[in-house]
Design an enzyme around this catalytic site. Structure first.
Site, mmCIF file in Angstrom:
data_model
loop_
_atom_site.group_PDB
_atom_site.id
_atom_site.type_symbol
_atom_site.label_atom_id
_atom_site.label_comp_id
_atom_site.label_asym_id
_atom_site.label_seq_id
_atom_site.Cartn_x
_atom_site.Cartn_y
_atom_site.Cartn_z
ATOM 1 N N CYS A 27 0.838 -1.208 0.000
ATOM 2 C CA CYS A 27 0.000 0.000 0.000
ATOM 3 C C CYS A 27 0.863 1.243 0.000
ATOM 4 C CB CYS A 27 -0.922 -0.008 1.219
ATOM 5 S SG CYS A 27 -1.922 1.487 1.393
ATOM 6 N N CYS A 34 -0.437 4.094 2.319
ATOM 7 C CA CYS A 34 -0.190 3.830 3.734
ATOM 8 C C CYS A 34 1.257 4.111 4.135
ATOM 9 C CB CYS A 34 -0.495 2.363 4.064
ATOM 10 S SG CYS A 34 -2.100 1.770 3.543
ATOM 11 N N ASP A 35 2.193 3.717 3.283
ATOM 12 C CA ASP A 35 3.585 3.595 3.731
ATOM 13 C C ASP A 35 4.593 4.465 2.996
ATOM 14 O OD1 ASP A 35 2.700 1.651 5.510
ATOM 15 O OD2 ASP A 35 3.016 0.023 4.083
#
Length: 403
Positions: A137, A140-141
């Site tokens: 993701c 997300c990261d």
């Protein structure tokens, strides 16, 4: 056979537990069936979450523990199991769920929150370094890899779009592409954007062979599919964008799925089956994040509550009523339908064994559709729960034929 629940939620990730909070807080008897020992879904596998509003920083497990605590506060029940079958009663109201262990549960409504799993390649190091440099993701990261070099596996639209997003953070991206030189699986526009970005480099005719590292990722081994040669690329992270797999096998043939197997829902998270909803990553949607799954869960729980209230009232006043029920289909902007209701209520006031029931065709589209009511005013007489006579009212005098 278990006791009857108002709602059973299949899956205890962000969407499922959000639905649980809203359902139980609304005084619905609520059960979450989760396949793993600990609830949390994909979010629970993320080392750090920094994009959930109001939570400046938390690990995925910490955030999901907070979701679980919120569920516990309002009395959501949890049980471990994998649902492999759903049966809907002939009248469409009672739903029966069966698990792989043969356990049977019953509910008035169901919320499917089974999620979607990243497609796992299964290469050496992939599982070992998940959350330690291996990510699925970008949203997300991405900020964890600021000014670092990373590898992206995949060449479809998702891989290219996520790579373009990642270029805002990282120093360099190396995309590992199975196809021949200059050919990506993404559409033409996405390809042009990728080729024009100086931060993106490509390794063609190649597949990921191994992810290497110590405590964290430090590189990958790549295999050329034409020559068989193995080469090493130093990297601080590996982003895998080779697809996701929705967990919908148990519901195929019942709810509508799109061509990729995701559940199709409307803005109330309703599926094509009344009383069955779907939320989060298992649904057809634009963005799959903890915050969007949580929003889906809230919507589905409130929609399920309204559905149950309408169905219970309908059964009490019409289906299970031993006398005569005069059901008037109306809309507040239709004066003729209002006049019909006024006359029905005046004529039947105080008469034992008679109910006058009003159905707003816009608020309760399910019942209107069930009885093929598209124009109003319409009145249907039910005797002991069975339709006995229908009048498409053009003149108030026509109502006399119902008495």
């Amino acid at each position: 056979m278990s006791e009857l629940y108002d709602v059973i939620i299949i899956g205890g990730g962000a969407g499922g537990m959000s639905a649980g909070v809203y359902a139980a807080r609304g005084k619905m008897k609520t059960l979450i069936i989760e396949e793993k020992r600990k609830a949390g879904g994909q979010a629970a596998t993320t080392d750090e979450v920094e994009n959930y509003p109001g939570i400046l920083s938390a690990t995925g497990p910490e955030l999901m523990d907070a979701f679980r605590a919120h569920c516990d506060k309002f009395g959501v029940e949890f049980t471990k199991g994998i649902v492999n079958k759903i049966d809907v009663a002939d009248d469409g109201y009672l739903k029966t769920l069966t698990t792989t262990k043969g356990e049977v549960f019953q509910a008035k409504s169901i919320i499917i929150a089974t999620g979607a799993s990243p497609l796992i390649l299964g290469v050496p190091g992939e599982n070992e370094f998940r959350g330690k440099g291996v990510s699925y993701c970008a949203t997300c990261d991405a900020d964890f890899f600021e000014e670092l070099d990373i590898v992206v596996v995949g060449s479809g639209n998702t891989a290219v779009e996520e790579s373009l997003f990642l270029t805002k953070f990282v120093n360099k991206i190396t995309m590992i592409v199975r196809r021949d030189h200059g050919i990506l699986a993404a559409d033409r526009t996405a390809q042009e954007q990728a080729f024009a970005n100086d931060k993106i480099n490509f390794v063609w005719n190649s597949v990921l062979d191994e992810i290497t590292g110590d405590e964290l990722v430090n590189g990958v081994n790549v295999k050329n599919i034409k020559t068989g040669e193995i080469s090493h690329i130093e990297s601080d992270g590996v982003f895998m964008f080779v697809g996701t797999v929705p967990k919908t096998d148990f519901i195929k043939g019942q709810v509508d799925l799109n061509s990729h197997g995701y559940i199709v829902t409307n803005d109330k998270q309703e599926t094509n089956i009344p009383g069955i909803y779907a939320v989060g990553d298992v649904t057809e949607k634009f963005l799959r994040q903890v915050v969007t799954a949580a929003g889906d869960g809230a919507v589905a729980a409130v929609a399920a509550d309204r559905y149950i209230e309408e169905e219970d009232n309908w059964r009490k006043a019409v289906v299970d009523f031993d006398g005569t029920a005069l059901v008037a289909f109306w809309a507040p902007q239709n004066q003729d339908s209002i006049d019909v209701i006024n006359q029905l209520e005046t004529h039947n006031k105080g008469q034992a064994g008679k109910n006058v029931v009003t159905i707003d065709i816009f608020k309760n589209q399910k019942i209107a559709k069930q009885f093929n009511v598209s124009e109003i005013p319409v009145v249907i007489r039910f005797d002991a729960g069975q339709e006995a006579k229908r009048v498409n009212v053009k003149d108030l005098n026509e109502l006399e034929t119902l008495y």
